[in-house]
Write a protein that holds these residues in place. Structure first.
Motif, short mmCIF file in Angstrom:
data_model
loop_
_atom_site.label_atom_id
_atom_site.label_comp_id
_atom_site.label_asym_id
_atom_site.label_seq_id
_atom_site.Cartn_x
_atom_site.Cartn_y
_atom_site.Cartn_z
N LYS A 37 -21.59 -2.68 27.11
CA LYS A 37 -21.17 -2.90 25.72
C LYS A 37 -19.80 -2.25 25.45
O LYS A 37 -18.92 -2.85 24.86
CB LYS A 37 -22.22 -2.31 24.77
N ILE A 38 -19.64 -1.02 25.90
CA ILE A 38 -18.37 -0.32 25.66
C ILE A 38 -17.22 -1.08 26.34
O ILE A 38 -16.17 -1.31 25.73
CB ILE A 38 -18.43 1.15 26.14
N ALA A 279 -30.01 -9.76 21.60
CA ALA A 279 -28.89 -10.64 21.27
C ALA A 279 -27.83 -10.72 22.36
O ALA A 279 -27.62 -11.77 22.96
CB ALA A 279 -28.28 -10.21 19.95
N ASP A 280 -27.13 -9.62 22.60
CA ASP A 280 -26.06 -9.74 23.59
C ASP A 280 -26.07 -8.55 24.54
O ASP A 280 -26.54 -7.49 24.18
CB ASP A 280 -24.70 -9.84 22.86
N PRO A 281 -25.58 -8.72 25.77
CA PRO A 281 -24.91 -9.90 26.31
C PRO A 281 -25.84 -10.95 26.92
O PRO A 281 -25.43 -12.06 27.18
CB PRO A 281 -24.03 -9.29 27.40
N LEU A 282 -27.11 -10.58 27.15
CA LEU A 282 -28.00 -11.48 27.89
C LEU A 282 -29.41 -11.34 27.32
O LEU A 282 -30.16 -10.45 27.70
CB LEU A 282 -27.97 -11.07 29.38
N PRO A 283 -29.78 -12.22 26.37
CA PRO A 283 -31.10 -12.10 25.73
C PRO A 283 -32.23 -12.12 26.76
O PRO A 283 -32.20 -12.91 27.71
CB PRO A 283 -31.17 -13.33 24.83
N GLY A 284 -33.19 -11.20 26.58
CA GLY A 284 -34.34 -11.14 27.49
C GLY A 284 -34.14 -10.24 28.69
O GLY A 284 -35.08 -9.93 29.41
N TRP A 285 -32.88 -9.77 28.92
CA TRP A 285 -32.64 -8.93 30.10
C TRP A 285 -33.41 -7.62 29.98
O TRP A 285 -33.49 -7.01 28.93
CB TRP A 285 -31.16 -8.65 30.30
N ASP A 321 -30.61 -3.48 23.06
CA ASP A 321 -29.24 -3.60 22.55
C ASP A 321 -29.11 -2.98 21.16
O ASP A 321 -28.07 -2.45 20.79
CB ASP A 321 -28.76 -5.06 22.54
N MET A 322 -30.21 -2.99 20.38
CA MET A 322 -30.16 -2.37 19.05
C MET A 322 -30.07 -0.85 19.17
O MET A 322 -29.41 -0.19 18.37
CB MET A 322 -31.39 -2.75 18.23
N VAL A 323 -30.74 -0.28 20.18
CA VAL A 323 -30.67 1.17 20.39
C VAL A 323 -29.23 1.55 20.72
O VAL A 323 -28.67 2.51 20.17
CB VAL A 323 -31.61 1.62 21.53
#
Length: 500
Positions: A37-38, A279-285, A321-323
């Motif tokens: 993400k960074i 959501a991002d970068p890869l839903p379900g990962w 991803d929310m964390v």
């Protein structure tokens, strides 16, 4: 945080510009999401130093390449940079061969000095998350690791923030609303007991020496030592009122942080059960198995036909991803406040609770629409999984269905001179394994607590949502449609990435 100051994507991205960031635990699930993400949102980050366990620099480099950068999670970045991807990574990522369990993080003095002059932010995600880990190992990583990092952090001249990732379950399983408050050093969940960390470290050392027969190196001594250390962890955790070695040592880690942080700005992020990327970068990962996924995987592989769950119970889950978004927002908001300690519980049970029934229904729907197929092309029929809402009922069922036949088999085996030895030993091992799972995971399955997230809620209330870019840092569980998330994202993700 300055009153009235609003947070938006631009401010978070701006905060990361030209920063030097030390990250521990980058090879883990959350660590990878953070690193990716960074790099994706702020290519002008100065450097990310990834401390990984390795014997030397080349093997640290190799670990980071294989386990972090090589992950499917980095696909978006790969596409974005194409040919230039490797040189971009080389410019931004510095693998460090070290170990948080060692004094000075296992680094050379010269490296340590250089890092101390350079560092802006330290993010500690390294942990051993096994519920039933050896006590000595858990103490080393989850407790002493924090102490060593604090020691290093206090040598950093320009440090703006130390962020420590803990777990919401450090506060034990009270049935009330669990506040975002610090754990006082020495406090125990059991009335009248005082927790002395140094005494626990000594005890672990003594028991280890006794179990290994004074350091015997043969396989039998090693096995005895491992068993003794695992049992000691669980026993000490329960003695002080925690349900397993993991949450117990993470609570001690927070105590050590409180004792050694000095006047550093510190943020403690306490997520509940972390699930796949929404959501991002890869839903379900997803990487590694979470408590709730044991059910999905067990069902998919047909090796669990019954399980412990009360479908009415709330399971506190939050997508990975929310964390990470909450971590980045908190870092930007609380940076540079001398002496400040902020605790955020990244949880969902208060603002958007979801029950096990939702997961169960989503699973049923998924397997009905995507039947599993045997190697020969034959469709595997979907059987209802038997769920037990109390531990005694589950134990009784296990005794009648498995333990009694096992005893009969055992008797027959004795009469027939060991004809069924292999069958008996296999079945007995499976039975013991399931009962052990119940012992360790049971407290989680029936966790009645609800986590307060007021601090995180007030951080959310400063978040501006004007541009699509701002959505990139969303950490509000209220926007999640759990039914849709489990059915469309999480269950397929677990089957694709974990259940290979």
């Amino acid at each position: 945080m300055m009153e009235g100051s609003m947070l938006d994507a631009a401010r978070i991205i701006g905060y990361l510009k030209e920063k030097s960031i030390l990250i521990t635990g980058s090879t883990g699930f959350l660590g990878k999401i953070l690193v990716e993400k960074i790099l994706r949102v702020q290519p002008q980050v100065h450097k990310m130093y990834l401390l990984v366990r390795a014997v030397d620099a080349p093997s640290a480099e190799q670990r980071v390449q294989q386990e972090v950068i090589g992950s499917e999670l980095f696909g978006l970045l790969r596409d974005k940079y194409g040919e230039g991807f490797d040189s971009f990574i080389q410019d931004k990522i510095v693998p460090l061969a070290g170990d948080i369990t060692g004094e000075d993080l296992g680094l050379e003095a010269s490296t340590l000095d250089q890092l101390a002059n350079d560092m802006d932010v330290i993010i500690n995600i390294a942990a051993t998350t096994n519920f039933y880990q050896r006590y000595d190992v858990s103490l080393d990583v989850n407790v002493m690791g924090v102490k060593h990092l604090c020691h290093f952090a206090r040598q950093c001249a320009n440090l703006k923030m130390l962020m420590h990732v803990s777990t919401a379950f450090v506060s034990g399983d009270s049935a009330e609303v669990i506040p975002e408050k610090p754990i006082t050093p020495g406090e125990s969940l059991r009335e009248g007991l005082r927790l002395d960390i140094d005494a626990e470290l000594r005890l672990a050392g003594d028991v280890k020496n006794a179990a290994s027969g004074g350091g015997g190196d043969d396989a039998a001594h090693k096995t005895a030592e491992r068993k003794a250390m695992k049992e000691l962890g669980l026993q000490r955790a329960r003695h002080f009122g925690w349900s397993n070695t993991y949450v117990f040592t993470k609570a001690m880690g927070e105590m050590v942080l409180e004792q050694h942080r000095g006047d550093m700005p510190v943020v403690i992020m306490r997520p509940s059960i972390i699930t796949s990327v929404r959501a991002d970068p890869l839903p379900g990962w997803m990487q590694g198995t979470r408590t709730i996924d044991t059910l999905i995987i067990g069902y998919a592989k047909q090796n669990i036909s019954c399980f412990l769950a009360d479908l009415r119970m709330v399971m506190d889950v939050v997508p990975g991803d929310m964390v990470v978004n909450a971590m980045l927002a908190a870092a930007a908001a609380r940076s540079g406040e001398k002496g400040a300690l902020a605790i955020y519980q990244a949880t969902s049970s208060l603002c958007n609770p979801v029950t096990y029934a939702v997961l169960y229904r989503a699973g049923g729907r998924h397997f009905a629409e995507h039947p599993r197929v045997r190697d020969n092309g034959e469709v595997i029929p979907n059987r209802e999984m038997r769920l037990f809402s109390t531990i005694p009922r589950f134990r009784l069922y296990m005794i009648l269905t498995y333990k009694l036949p096992l005893e009969i088999l055992h008797a027959a085996n004795l009469l027939l001179c060991g004809l069924f030895s292999k069958l008996y030993n296999d079945s007995n091992r499976k039975y013991k394994f399931v009962m052990h799972l119940v012992d360790v995971y049971g407290p989680f399955a029936f966790f009645k607590g609800c986590f307060d997230d007021s601090n995180l809620e007030s951080l959310r209330s400063t978040m501006v949502r004007k541009s699509p870019e701002d959505e990139m840092f969303s950490f509000d569980p209220k926007i999640i449609d759990w039914d849709d998330y489990f059915y469309r994202i999480h269950i397929p993700g677990v089957l694709k990435y974990v259940c290979k």
